[in-house]
Design an enzyme around this catalytic site. Structure first.
Site, PDB file in Angstrom:
ATOM      1  N   GLY A 240      -7.546  -6.919   2.140  1.00 58.60           N
ATOM      2  CA  GLY A 240      -7.525  -7.538   3.305  1.00 58.60           C
ATOM      3  C   GLY A 240      -7.864  -9.264   3.033  1.00 58.60           C
ATOM      4  N   GLY A 276      -4.191  -5.442  -1.346  1.00 61.05           N
ATOM      5  CA  GLY A 276      -2.452  -5.048  -1.586  1.00 61.05           C
ATOM      6  C   GLY A 276      -1.909  -6.425  -1.734  1.00 61.05           C
ATOM      7  N   ARG A 313       7.735  -9.151   9.421  1.00 66.03           N
ATOM      8  CA  ARG A 313       6.269  -9.743   9.654  1.00 66.03           C
ATOM      9  C   ARG A 313       6.637 -11.003  10.775  1.00 66.03           C
ATOM     10  NH1 ARG A 313       3.278 -12.200   6.880  1.00 66.03           N
ATOM     11  NH2 ARG A 313       1.444 -11.047   7.636  1.00 66.03           N
ATOM     12  N   TYR A 317       4.091 -10.321  13.783  1.00 67.51           N
ATOM     13  CA  TYR A 317       2.979 -10.733  13.876  1.00 67.51           C
ATOM     14  C   TYR A 317       2.884 -12.540  14.130  1.00 67.51           C
ATOM     15  CZ  TYR A 317       2.200  -6.811  10.741  1.00 67.51           C
ATOM     16  OH  TYR A 317       2.320  -5.332  10.288  1.00 67.51           O
ATOM     17  N   CYS A 350      20.694  -6.845  16.600  1.00 63.67           N
ATOM     18  CA  CYS A 350      20.549  -7.325  18.049  1.00 63.67           C
ATOM     19  C   CYS A 350      19.284  -7.170  18.594  1.00 63.67           C
ATOM     20  CB  CYS A 350      21.642  -6.314  18.578  1.00 63.67           C
ATOM     21  SG  CYS A 350      23.355  -6.407  17.904  1.00 63.67           S
ATOM     22  N   GLU A 351      18.336  -8.097  18.333  1.00 62.94           N
ATOM     23  CA  GLU A 351      17.078  -8.178  18.966  1.00 62.94           C
ATOM     24  C   GLU A 351      16.845  -9.645  18.951  1.00 62.94           C
ATOM     25  OE1 GLU A 351      14.652  -5.757  19.895  1.00 62.94           O
ATOM     26  OE2 GLU A 351      15.710  -4.031  19.207  1.00 62.94           O
ATOM     27  N   TYR A 379       4.455  -6.065   1.959  1.00 63.76           N
ATOM     28  CA  TYR A 379       4.865  -5.632   3.460  1.00 63.76           C
ATOM     29  C   TYR A 379       6.167  -6.165   3.969  1.00 63.76           C
ATOM     30  CZ  TYR A 379      -0.112  -4.807   3.366  1.00 63.76           C
ATOM     31  OH  TYR A 379      -1.432  -4.218   3.049  1.00 63.76           O
TER      32      TYR A 379
HETATM   33  N1  LLP Z   1      -7.250  -0.565   2.610  1.00 64.44           N
HETATM   34  C1  LLP Z   1      -6.954  -0.032   3.644  1.00 64.44           C
HETATM   35  C2  LLP Z   1      -7.668   1.075   4.341  1.00 64.44           C
HETATM   36  C3  LLP Z   1      -5.734  -0.812   4.380  1.00 64.44           C
HETATM   37  O1  LLP Z   1      -5.702  -0.224   5.674  1.00 64.44           O
HETATM   38  C4  LLP Z   1      -5.064  -1.818   4.068  1.00 64.44           C
HETATM   39  C5  LLP Z   1      -4.102  -2.759   4.661  1.00 64.44           C
HETATM   40  C6  LLP Z   1      -5.488  -2.254   2.662  1.00 64.44           C
HETATM   41  C7  LLP Z   1      -6.463  -1.787   2.070  1.00 64.44           C
HETATM   42  C8  LLP Z   1      -4.867  -3.518   2.074  1.00 64.44           C
HETATM   43  O2  LLP Z   1      -4.867  -4.760   2.955  1.00 64.44           O
HETATM   44  P1  LLP Z   1      -4.420  -6.054   2.256  1.00 64.44           P
HETATM   45  O3  LLP Z   1      -5.074  -6.357   1.063  1.00 64.44           O
HETATM   46  O4  LLP Z   1      -2.851  -5.835   1.807  1.00 64.44           O
HETATM   47  O5  LLP Z   1      -4.591  -7.009   3.239  1.00 64.44           O
HETATM   48  N2  LLP Z   1       1.808  -4.771   7.574  1.00 64.44           N
HETATM   49  C9  LLP Z   1       0.645  -6.032   7.765  1.00 64.44           C
HETATM   50  C10 LLP Z   1      -0.578  -5.767   6.807  1.00 64.44           C
HETATM   51  C11 LLP Z   1      -1.165  -4.305   7.331  1.00 64.44           C
HETATM   52  C12 LLP Z   1      -2.161  -3.891   6.364  1.00 64.44           C
HETATM   53  C13 LLP Z   1      -2.489  -2.352   6.825  1.00 64.44           C
HETATM   54  N3  LLP Z   1      -3.620  -2.063   5.813  1.00 64.44           N
HETATM   55  C14 LLP Z   1       0.989  -7.323   7.302  1.00 64.44           C
HETATM   56  O6  LLP Z   1       2.450  -7.659   6.983  1.00 64.44           O
HETATM   57  O7  LLP Z   1       0.512  -8.356   7.387  1.00 64.44           O
END
Ligand code: LLP
Length: 440
Positions: A240, A276, A313, A317, A350-351, A379
Site C-alpha cells: 500500500g 505492488g 484507474r 478511482y 462507449c462509456e 494496475y
Molecule cells: N497486499 C494485499 C493483501 C493487497 O490486497 C494489496 C492490494 C497489496 C498487498 C498491494 O498493494 P500496493 O502496494 O500495490 O498498493 N487497483 C487499485 C489498487 C488495488 C489494490 C488491492 N490490493 C489501484 O489501481 O489503485
C-alpha cells in the site's frame, strides 16, 4: 546509462530506446516496462527497510507479466498472490514456493489445494470458514498448512474508499472475536500451524501514522497470542505504499521503517511486506495514438486508441496519471512554460467514464501524434479488458538498449477462440426430478 522514462532531445526514451522507434516496430496501443526502473523500485524498498531485513513479497495483482515476475524473482523477491492463477504465474516465473504468501477473501478449494501442493510459505486467512476448508484439504493430503491470520485492525488509511481495506465492516480480514476462535482451532488441529499475523490496510497511503496504528494493534494481539503459547514468527504488514502520480510529498519510507523498528523492538520475528505499486507503477508506460481531435461544448477532445480498457484507474478511482506527447519540446515537469491549452484525453470506449485525463494543459495535438500515459506499470495491464471488442495491447520490456516482447498483441482470433456452440446434456438428478414433479 539512464533507466526509466525520460525526455532527451525532444523525445521520450524508455531506458536507452526512443519510444517512437518502439512504436514504429510494434504499433499502438502498447505497454512498455523498464527493467531498470523495476530493479530500482525493488532496490529502493529493500534499502529503506534494510534494518528490518524483510521478505519483500511483490503483489502480483499489480503486474503479473511473467518477465516482470522473473526479474523480481531473480533478485530474491517473494510474491503475494490472491488466486490460483497468480500462484501458477509466480511458480512459472521461478518463484521459490517458500517465498509465496496467499491472501484473498474467496479462495476456492482447488486454489487452496494447489497452494498446499506447492508448499507455500503461508496462507493469509480471512475467515473461520476458509480456515476450516484449509484444514480439511490439508488433512486429506496429510500435510500441515502454515497460516497467518489476516487481522482487520479497523484503522482509516485516509485513501480512496475503493482501496481502503482495513476499516470496520470491510470484507477483508478477521475481527478480534474471530481471531480468538481461529487461533483455538489451529491449536486443536494436527493439520494447521499458526505461524503469524497479517494486515493490509489499503493502497495509496502517504503517511506512516495509519501503518503504525495498525502495527500497534497487531503487536498487542501478537503478544497475547504468544503468551497463550502460539509460536508466531511471521509478521506481515502488507503493502500500500503510496506513489505520487501528480504532485505531493511522497510517503517517507525511511520514517515508516524507523517507526516499525521502534515498535517491534526486540521481538524475534520475520517481517513480510507486500508492495505492488511502489515497485512497478513508475516502471510502466501506456502509449496510444491520437485518432481524432474535436471540439465539444467549447472543450478540446483528443480521441486516442487507448483508454479505460487499458488503464481503468482514472475511470474507477478518479486517479490522476501524467499524459504527455512522446515527441515534445519540453518534458511534463516544465509544462507551465509551453503554449498549452486544456484538453480531455479520451478513449474509444462507449462509456462517458472513458477519460484518461480531464482538462489537462497540453500542447497542440493532431491525428497520428503519440501520447504517453505514465505510471502505468501497476494496475494497468492486470486490470485491462477486451470491452467493446478491443484485443489487449502487447507488453514490451526494455533493458538498457535491448527490447523484448513479453506478451504479444492479442489478435481478433484470440478473442473468438473460446466461443463455441456445444450442447450440454445434464444428468437427470435430484434437482431435475424435483423440477419435473413441480411441473406435473
Ligand atoms: N497486499 C494485499 C493483501 C493487497 O490486497 C494489496 C492490494 C497489496 C498487498 C498491494 O498493494 P500496493 O502496494 O500495490 O498498493 N487497483 C487499485 C489498487 C488495488 C489494490 C488491492 N490490493 C489501484 O489501481 O489503485
Amino acid at each position: 546509462m539512464r533507466t526509466g522514462f525520460h525526455y532527451r532531445d525532444g523525445q521520450l526514451f524508455a531506458d536507452e530506446l526512443p519510444v517512437a522507434s518502439i512504436v514504429e516496430r510494434v504499433g499502438t496501443p502498447l505497454y512498455i516496462y523498464s527493467a531498470g526502473a523495476l530493479r530500482e523500485g525493488h532496490e529502493r524498498l529493500a534499502r529503506a527497510f534494510a534494518a528490518l531485513d524483510p521478505l519483500l513479497c511483490f503483489a502480483v495483482k499489480a503486474n503479473a507479466n511473467l518477465a516482470v515476475l522473473r526479474l523480481l524473482a531473480d533478485r530474491g523477491a517473494g510474491f503475494d498472490v490472491v488466486s490460483g492463477g497468480e500462484l501458477a504465474r509466480a511458480l512459472r516465473a521461478g518463484a521459490a514456493p517458500d517465498r509465496i504468501v496467499f491472501a484473498g477473501v474467496g479462495k476456492r478449494d482447488d486454489e487452496i489445494a494447489a497452494a498446499l501442493e506447492a508448499g507455500i510459505l503461508c496462507f493469509n486467512v480471512e475467515s473461520v470458514s476458509e480456515l476450516e476448508r484449509i484444514e480439511a484439504l490439508a488433512t486429506a493430503r496429510s500435510v500441515r498448512a502454515r497460516l497467518a491470520l489476516r487481522v482487520n485492525p479497523e484503522v482509516d488509511p485516509r485513501t480512496h474508499a475503493h482501496i481502503a481495506t482495513g476499516t470496520r465492516g470491510a470484507k477483508f480480514g478477521l475481527s478480534r472475536a474471530a481471531i480468538a476462535r481461529a487461533a483455538e482451532r489451529c491449536r486443536a488441529s494436527e493439520a494447521l500451524e499458526l505461524v503469524g499475523l497479517h494486515a493490509h490496510i489499503g493502497s495509496q497511503i502517504f503517511e506512516p501514522a495509519p501503518y503504525l496504528d495498525a502495527l500497534e494493534r497487531l503487536l498487542a494481539l501478537w503478544d497475547a497470542l504468544r503468551a497463550d503459547g502460539h509460536p508466531l514468527r511471521l509478521l506481515n504488514l502488507g503493502g500500500g505504499f503510496g506513489v505520487r502520480y501528480g504532485e505531493g510529498p511522497p510517503l517517507d519510507l525511511e520514517a515508516l521503517a524507523r517507526g516499525y523498528a521502534e515498535r517491534i523492538g526486540q521481538r524475534a520475528l520475520r517481517l513480510v511486506l507486500e508492495p505492488g505499486r511502489s515497485i512497478a507503477a513508475r516502471a510502466g508506460l501506456l502509449v496510444g495514438r491520437v485518432l481524432h481531435v474535436k471540439r465539444s461544448g467549447g472543450r478540446r477532445v483528443v480521441v486516442t486508441d487507448t483508454g479505460m480498457h487499458h488503464l481503468i484507474r482514472p475511470a474507477l478511482y478518479g486517479a490522476y496519471h501524467t499524459v504527455w506527447p512522446v515527441r515534445a519540446d519540453s518534458p511534463p515537469e516544465s509544462a507551465g512554460s509551453a503554449a498549452l491549452e486544456p484538453a480531455d484525453v479520451v478513449g474509444p470506449i462507449c462509456e462517458s467514464a472513458d477519460v484518461l485525463a480531464r482538462e489537462r494543459p497540453l500542447p497542440p495535438l493532431a491525428r497520428g501524434d503519440l501520447l504517453a500515459c505514465f505510471e502505468a506499470g501497476a494496475y494497468a495491464a492486470t486490470m485491462a479488458s477486451t470491452y467493446n471488442g478491443h484485443p489487449l495491447p502487447p507488453e514490451l520490456l526494455v533493458d538498457g538498449e535491448r527490447l523484448r516482447c513479453v506478451r504479444r498483441r492479442q489478435r481478433l482470433e484470440d478473442l473468438l477462440a473460446l466461443e463455441c456452440d456445444d450442447e450440454i446434456a445434464l444428468q437427470p438428478g435430484p434437482s431435475a426430478a424435483a423440477a419435473a414433479q413441480a411441473r406435473s
